[in-house]
Design an enzyme around this catalytic site. Sequence first.
Site, short mmCIF file in Angstrom:
data_model
loop_
_atom_site.label_atom_id
_atom_site.label_comp_id
_atom_site.label_asym_id
_atom_site.label_seq_id
_atom_site.Cartn_x
_atom_site.Cartn_y
_atom_site.Cartn_z
CG HIS A 21 -0.40 -0.12 2.54
ND1 HIS A 21 0.54 0.78 3.01
CD2 HIS A 21 -0.60 -1.00 3.57
CE1 HIS A 21 0.88 0.48 4.26
NE2 HIS A 21 0.22 -0.61 4.61
CG HIS A 24 4.13 -1.58 2.18
ND1 HIS A 24 2.83 -1.97 1.97
CD2 HIS A 24 4.52 -2.20 3.32
CE1 HIS A 24 2.45 -2.78 2.93
NE2 HIS A 24 3.45 -2.94 3.77
CB CYS A 130 -0.14 -10.95 18.20
SG CYS A 130 -1.02 -10.33 16.74
CB CYS A 133 2.49 -8.61 15.95
SG CYS A 133 1.25 -7.35 16.19
CB CYS A 155 -3.06 -8.16 19.23
SG CYS A 155 -1.90 -7.01 18.45
CG HIS A 158 -3.09 -7.44 14.20
ND1 HIS A 158 -1.79 -7.33 14.65
CD2 HIS A 158 -3.03 -7.36 12.85
CE1 HIS A 158 -0.99 -7.21 13.61
NE2 HIS A 158 -1.71 -7.22 12.51
CE LYS A 305 0.93 1.41 11.06
NZ LYS A 305 0.96 -0.01 11.09
CE LYS A 308 -3.81 -8.53 4.07
NZ LYS A 308 -3.21 -9.71 3.45
#
Length: 525
Positions: A21, A24, A130, A133, A155, A158, A305, A308
């Site tokens: 995305h 990156h 997790c 992560c 988490c 997530h 933030k 996905k």
Amino acid sequence: MTSGGSFYITTPIYYPSDLPHIGHGYTSVAVDTLARWHRQAGDDTWMLTGTDEHGQKMLRAAAANGVTPQQWVDKLVTESWFPLLETLDVANDDFIRTTQPRHEQAVQAFFQALYDRGYIYAGEYEALYCVGCEEFKPESEIVDGTGPFEGLKVCAIHSKPLELLQEKNYFFKLSEFGDRLLDLYKTEPDFVRPDSARNEVVSFVKQGLKDLSISRSTFDWGIKVPWDESHVIYVWVDALLNYVTAVGYGADDENFQRRWPAYHVVGKDILRFHAVIWPALLMAAGLEVPRGVFAHGWLLVGGEKMSKSKLTGIAPTEITDVFGSDAYRFYFLSAIPFGHDGSFSWEDLSARYQAELANGFGNLASRTTAMIERYFEGIVPVPGEYAESDLAVHKTVADAAAAADAAIERFRIDEAISAVWTIVDELNGYITDNAPWMLAKDDAQRARLGTVLYTAAEGLRALAVLLSPVMPEATEKLWVGLGAAETLGRLQDQPIRAAGGWGALRPGTSVNGLAPLFPRVEQPA
């Protein structure tokens, strides 16, 4: 940094199960711009990027798709990650994949060295893990679940339930490195940048470090621990080592000596791995710590933030298909102070494209070359005596080049671009004030007209050089349009630290018809 020194810079290695995305892409173009600048300054530059392909998350994704983990990562890398670099015009020197033999063998050699030096021991481990992560979670990132996950620990990143893992693992004696790390941050205040990131790392280490579990034995998708093949090396630790394995650690000492240590540019969410665990591992192995770790902020979309799982990720091609790769690079690198969080919006991108690129820089380039074609038959005129207004342009160009180079040294690409942009603003004002179209009506003003148009063209020459690391495509078009390629050689060979010197563009050079550098765009609906 003096010209000719080694400048080795890395992106984090990306997790290929995430589709690329704009976050990156942001890291990649920032590192590429820094590398291009140093390359053009004559420094011995090496840029590394790559993918982190081991771990449980990858194993599960491959199983869910009915293929082997290796087939799964091969597909992701070729279909998503290599094309990202092409889409964004990234000129990396190397691309490392953690499934490559050169990486796996060197990682085993590194861990054997740590083991032989007494920094690794066997122990029991129980903690909440997790999978998203790929990390055992610290207390600060464990929260109580709500809704369907009520009564469970989840988490904080997530919002998914954590798994209680109990394993016999190998541990790295991280707890022994607290004082040495604090000493490093004190003696090398620029080791972690910006200051907010440095303060966070220092306070984390001051609270005391626990030993780190560095192996897993419940699955086998990873690099085997050399002295105990029933264990694989924890994915995060294997991933960090890419920065040394890619430049020859354990295999090519000469190249390793030439390149290492590196500068690492990372997102702030992986700062501790890079600024705490990584230097400790290197100290334990008797190697030099990195030159520095720069943590940039997050890209926020609608105040959140990107991720996905929340479907806020925007593919870079959604932007480049409309505005082009140069506009993508320019926008993210200039609109966000490097090191801070930044918000993305289509409206802001569109407005900046129009104002700064199309009307500001693009229009300056096309009107200057058009006037040289109209009034001097396409030949760059000889400047006459310089007036005060011309000398002011010389000074702006020299000051901007020096300020931009100093900003790049501080990893502040945004400040470098705004320093260079003073030339765009100065030249646009200069052309308005000197009105070459009026001078052209009076034969007695012919010499003055020549000076004004030479000044504008030479200012554009400096802009092409200084902006080429940021916008390689548009600056190349401008360079060819100015006729500079014929007389001065390739744009990427122009010494960037000398770009502010006046008078490089030779009078008598033929300008070539210049298509708009930043054409009007049809707005996405």
